[in-house]
Write a protein that holds these residues in place. Structure first.
Motif, short mmCIF file in Angstrom:
data_model
loop_
_atom_site.label_atom_id
_atom_site.label_comp_id
_atom_site.label_asym_id
_atom_site.label_seq_id
_atom_site.Cartn_x
_atom_site.Cartn_y
_atom_site.Cartn_z
N ILE A 101 0.82 -1.35 0.12
CA ILE A 101 -0.08 0.22 0.16
C ILE A 101 0.81 1.21 0.07
N VAL A 132 -2.83 7.14 -4.65
CA VAL A 132 -3.01 5.91 -3.81
C VAL A 132 -2.79 4.48 -4.82
N LEU A 155 0.54 5.43 -0.17
CA LEU A 155 -0.09 6.66 -0.11
C LEU A 155 0.92 7.79 -0.46
N VAL A 203 -1.98 0.49 -4.73
CA VAL A 203 -2.39 -0.69 -3.93
C VAL A 203 -1.78 -1.83 -4.83
N VAL A 256 -7.73 4.34 0.79
CA VAL A 256 -7.09 3.23 0.45
C VAL A 256 -7.76 2.30 -0.61
#
Lengths: 348, 214
Positions: free
Chosen positions: A2, A62, A4, A64, A51
């Motif tokens: 993840i 963002v 950010l 992922v 997220v």
């Protein structure tokens, strides 16, 4: 897993705009359990919703699993979301569906065949320890069992990432612990990455590898959990630690602490032990070697992320030279020492 | 007289049920659209929401007896006649539509917001959200809403009797009121009470059976 980058979220209201998240950069490694802690209103729940884009950031990126979510079309975003599991404080189960059908729900959305769904749901029920509950309705389950159903449902799409939104906040401490153990077991078994938000230090202490503190929409401190507990920098971090570990003198004694050394008082020292040092006879050894008396005013042994951390507040009495040598000796050891002040002899 | 009572009962049921069905066919989707255009997680569209809301409010504020007369040209266009039981179905359905739409909207509002969020996090499309989450979860309230609609329609259908609509209402007016036949009047009222009771009971049972799971 993840990532950010410079995520900002502002809400427009009638009286102006509110910045819920302020330039947040955060990365969670694959297989890691990262905890975000903050008081209510700090922006935790907005952050976790950014997220999977339940909340769309006003600015920032963002990512992922290498995929930049903000650029996706609505249908591509839906597909990606199927690989990001999420569980909630109030479970959010469908009340008129059985446990089995609740877990089957995300699979139905993808158009999976009935046989495949049956197989998958059965194995998920096994995983979360609800083998015999498939035909029950959520209302017939306890809070902990409901969260287990929600976890199974979140895992149905074989996600690489699991987001936990205050997942244990509505549960009693014991149930909460069993859910945390389950989450950790899932991480170990499936190698899943977990990002959780909480206001409860116990959660951080129990399963997180790393922790970030969110305050007024900003991450003010980030560290591994082990270091966080012994080397917190900000006041808020210290408050959170104080809320979960007893590390100060009882009030009666704290009031009698003096700042100056006289011949009627003795130094008070706080010691932090880690790992091996918790199992060594440090106090007894120091007493013998330097001919001092050590009084334990307060002691506590905690397990942080399965590693023991001991906190002890002691008073050292004896000849001045001996006391000084003893303190020097303690400081040279693999333990953290802090002198809190002095306290008169006759107190205890 | 017995035959007339039975026939009038049949006409009342026919008007109520058919206009309930037609009203639902339009009203339920209308209620869903109303809810969805008002919800930022679905098809948020303030203009559509306000316009629909205004139309619904206007139609709902027209007294039924006025509506019935006002739509006579439309009734004639659709049914080929503006009197009789079949003709009454047009104004009854029209009155039911906005009524149902508002009740459905309210029923959907009762669904826990967390469920919408969870479904959204699982990658549900708006359509899947409606068919698999909103409607099933709101079903007990929807059944209550439709029960209430049917009972209201029983009352309206009696009113339709006043302008030649047939049914128990017409019987009560023609025999009971205009010919001072108190017996017939009481009999029709008892029959109407009975119909209302049965509808309420069936609706309650259906929604209770669903609620038992919750």
């Amino acid at each position: 897993m993840i990532d950010l980058k410079e995520v900002t979220k502002t809400y427009r209201t009638k009286t102006g705009s509110i910045t819920a998240l302020d330039n947040i950069s955060l990365s969670v490694k694959s297989g890691e359990i990262m905890g975000i802690i903050g008081t209510s209103g700090a922006g935790k729940s907005t952050l976790i919703r950014c997220v999977n884009l339940l909340e769309r950031p006003s600015k920032g990126h963002v990512k992922v699993d290498g995929q930049s979510l903000c650029d996706l079309s609505p249908s591509a975003l839906r597909t990606s979301r199927r690989h990001i599991g999420m569980i909630f404080q109030h479970f959010n189960l469908l009340s008129l569906r059985t446990v089995f059908d609740n877990i089957a729900f995300p699979l139905e959305l993808t158009g999976m065949s009935k046989d495949d769904i049956h197989q998958k749901v059965t194995s998920l029920l096994d995983l979360v320890g609800l083998e015999n509950r498939g035909q029950h309705y959520p209302s017939e389950l306890s809070g902990g069992q409901k969260q287990r159903v929600a976890i199974a449902r979140a895992l149905a799409g074989d996600p690489k990432v699991l987001l936990c939104d205050e997942a244990t906040s509505a549960l009693d401490p014991q149930t909460s612990l069993s859910i945390l153990n389950l989450l950790e077991q899932i991480r170990d078994q499936l190698g899943i990455t977990i990002l959780l938000i909480t206001h409860d230090m116990q959660v951080i202490k129990h399963i997180c590898d790393r922790v970030a503190i969110l305050e007024h929409g900003k991450i003010i401190e980030e560290n591994t959990v082990a270091e966080f507990f012994t080397a917190a920098k900000t006041d808020i971090a210290k408050e959170f630690i104080a809320s979960s570990i007893r590390q100060d003198l009882p009030k009666e004694l704290a009031q009698r602490l003096q700042t100056e050394s006289t011949d009627k008082n003795a130094p008070v020292i706080r010691l932090w032990f880690h790992d091996e040092s918790t199992s060594q006879p440090i106090i007894a050894g120091t007493c013998q070697r330097f001919h001092v008396d050590i009084n334990i005013l307060q002691a506590n042994l905690e397990y942080i992320h399965h590693r023991p951390v001991g906190i002890m507040i002691i008073k050292i009495e004896g000849e001045d030279d001996n006391i000084n040598n003893a303190i020097k000796h303690l400081k040279a050891l693999e333990i953290k020492t802090e002198q809190l002040g002095y306290i008169t002899h006759h107190v205890i | 007289m017995l035959f007339e009572l039975a026939h009038a009962t049949w006409e009342t049921l026919y008007m109520t049920l058919l206009s309930g069905v037609i009203g639902s066919i339009v009203g339920v989707p209308l209620g869903i659209v109303l809810f969805c255009t008002g919800n930022p997680k679905l098809w948020k569209n303030t203009l559509a929401y306000r316009t629909l809301g205004a139309i619904i409010n206007i139609t709902r504020s027209i007294p039924f007896i006025i509506l019935m007369i006002a739509v006579i040209p439309l009734t004639f266009l659709i049914m080929g006649t503006s009197i009789g039981t079949t003709a009454a179905i047009v104004p009854l359905s029209l009155a039911a539509m906005p009524f149902i739409a508002r009740l459905i909207e309210a029923a959907l509002h009762e669904v826990d917001k967390g469920l919408i969020e969870a479904a959204s996090a699982m990658g549900a499309t708006a359509m899947q959200m409606i068919t698999k989450v909103l409607l099933p979860e709101a079903m007990p309230s929807i059944i209550n809403a439709l029960t209430l609609t049917l009972i209201t329609l029983v009352g309206y259908s009696a009113m339709a009797g006043a302008i030649g609509g047939g049914g128990l209402g017409a019987l009560a007016i023609n025999y009971g009121y205009q010919r001072f036949n108190t017996t017939v009047m009481i009999e029709t009222v008892i029959l109407l009470i009975f119909i209302v009771q049965v509808i309420q009971m069936l609706g309650d049972q259906l929604s209770k059976r669903l609620l038992a799971k919750r």
